[in-house]
Design an enzyme around this catalytic site. Sequence first.
Site, PDB file in Angstrom:
ATOM      1  CD  GLU A 132      27.019  28.211  38.299  1.00  0.00           C
ATOM      2  OE1 GLU A 132      26.553  28.859  37.348  1.00  0.00           O
ATOM      3  OE2 GLU A 132      26.311  27.722  39.204  1.00  0.00           O
ATOM      4  CE  LYS A 163      23.797  30.985  36.590  1.00  0.00           C
ATOM      5  NZ  LYS A 163      24.088  29.885  37.484  1.00  0.00           N
ATOM      6  CD  GLU A 177      18.013  30.659  35.466  1.00  0.00           C
ATOM      7  OE1 GLU A 177      19.247  30.591  35.369  1.00  0.00           O
ATOM      8  OE2 GLU A 177      17.426  30.652  36.561  1.00  0.00           O
TER       9      GLU A 177
HETATM   10  O1  LIG Z   1      25.023  23.314  40.647  1.00  0.00           O
HETATM   11  P1  LIG Z   1      24.104  22.857  39.562  1.00  0.00           P
HETATM   12  O2  LIG Z   1      22.910  22.119  40.052  1.00  0.00           O
HETATM   13  O3  LIG Z   1      24.857  22.125  38.510  1.00  0.00           O
HETATM   14  O4  LIG Z   1      23.522  24.207  38.865  1.00  0.00           O
HETATM   15  C1  LIG Z   1      24.334  25.100  38.162  1.00  0.00           C
HETATM   16  C2  LIG Z   1      23.508  26.318  37.741  1.00  0.00           C
HETATM   17  O5  LIG Z   1      22.551  25.898  36.837  1.00  0.00           O
HETATM   18  C3  LIG Z   1      22.855  27.012  38.937  1.00  0.00           C
HETATM   19  O6  LIG Z   1      23.882  27.456  39.761  1.00  0.00           O
HETATM   20  C4  LIG Z   1      21.971  28.185  38.553  1.00  0.00           C
HETATM   21  C5  LIG Z   1      21.139  28.255  37.489  1.00  0.00           C
HETATM   22  N1  LIG Z   1      20.491  29.444  37.442  1.00  0.00           N
HETATM   23  C6  LIG Z   1      20.890  30.174  38.490  1.00  0.00           C
HETATM   24  C7  LIG Z   1      20.549  31.482  38.874  1.00  0.00           C
HETATM   25  C8  LIG Z   1      21.156  31.996  39.981  1.00  0.00           C
HETATM   26  C9  LIG Z   1      22.055  31.263  40.744  1.00  0.00           C
HETATM   27  C10 LIG Z   1      22.424  29.953  40.376  1.00  0.00           C
HETATM   28  C11 LIG Z   1      21.846  29.418  39.251  1.00  0.00           C
END
Ligand SMILES: O=P(O)(O)OC[C@@H](O)[C@@H](O)c1c[nH]c2ccccc12
Length: 375
Positions: free
Chosen positions: A160, A223, A272
Amino acid sequence: MEALLGSPKLRASPLSPAAARSPLPSRVRAIAPAAASRPRPLRSGPKSTVQALARDEMLNAAALEDAKAVNDAAASQGIRIRRHCRPTASMKEVEEEMGAPRNILEKIIWDKEIEVAQGLARNPLKEVIESAGKAPPTRDFYGALAAAYKRNGVPALIAEVKKASPSRGVLRENFDPVEIARAYEKHGAACLSILTDEKYFQGSFENLQKVRKAEVKCPLLCKEFVIDEWQIYYARSIGADAVLLIAAVLTDHDLKYFLQICNKLGLTALVEVHDEREMERVLKIDGVQLIGINNRSLETFIVDTSNTKTLLEKHGDAIREKGILVVGESGLFNPDDVAYVQNAGVSAVLVGESLVKQEDPGRAIAGLFGKELLH
Ligand SMILES: O=P(O)(O)OC[C@@H](O)[C@@H](O)c1c[nH]c2ccccc12
């Protein structure tokens, strides 16, 4: 209701009778089915006469009624995030009516309703659909994950590109999305996730566009907090190969409707879930190929990797039967974490913080998996 209205083919949400009657463009219905059936009140508009004031009040009451219908329907599916359905109102006005948002996810969605309306005003849906139609073919996001899992024997990596988050603040000061994307690709990421939310994650659609234009070959996930079809067409028009659909925010009807659009556009949807109820809802929806299990609650920010294990213990068989691929999301920092979610049954992981925080996010990949990943 579903039987009466038939399958959810690009048509009004069955949530409200007003929407079912209305021949309005489906984009407006997607954001606020009933609310779309009448002009939105602009309380800040001219109020020169008593009649105008009375009219405003009536429209305002109608908006509230609409929001209530939408939110009641969502609540009946266990969705706690409410919509204000007043995208042209100010946040102050929204809060006067609804009270303060109950949690950060609700706050993000309330802002998003207003943002989407602004985006639509800048780039009308018709034009965005046209430019999505002209975009080069998408890359196979699902295929890239499945192939990488097979090749490496560890979960495929969706790396990401993330500058900041509401729970962790700024993760990386000197943030160059293209440089980070290239480094991820070079070190074996199967796909990339580009955060596009500006207000809470300091991302942008522009970042996604830049990465795409830099000829990065990995498929790209947009995202975003999708609540309206406009965002999906827009993502496609600027080069996304996949979009995120969050079950905590979207009703079954919205999910089905957005999945149809993704299908039509050749986009992969990463759906998700965070809890049992969301997983059950999503497993009942046809055409889901990729499920992400978020270890972080977007309502409380609590991260718990055992969430992936618990949900897969119960639903792993049904998921395998359907050929759905599972992505373990959030809070993964080292090879033990990755092995833990792999043993729970994921074929891919979505990782931001632990990579992006390191001096060299590309090299950090080998540290996360305990070995170099092959392309
Ligand atoms: O930074 P991390 O803990 O590795 O997480 C990444 C990702 O899973 C997370 O940014 C995320 C998962 N689902 C989301 C929905 C919206 C915004 C962000 C997210």
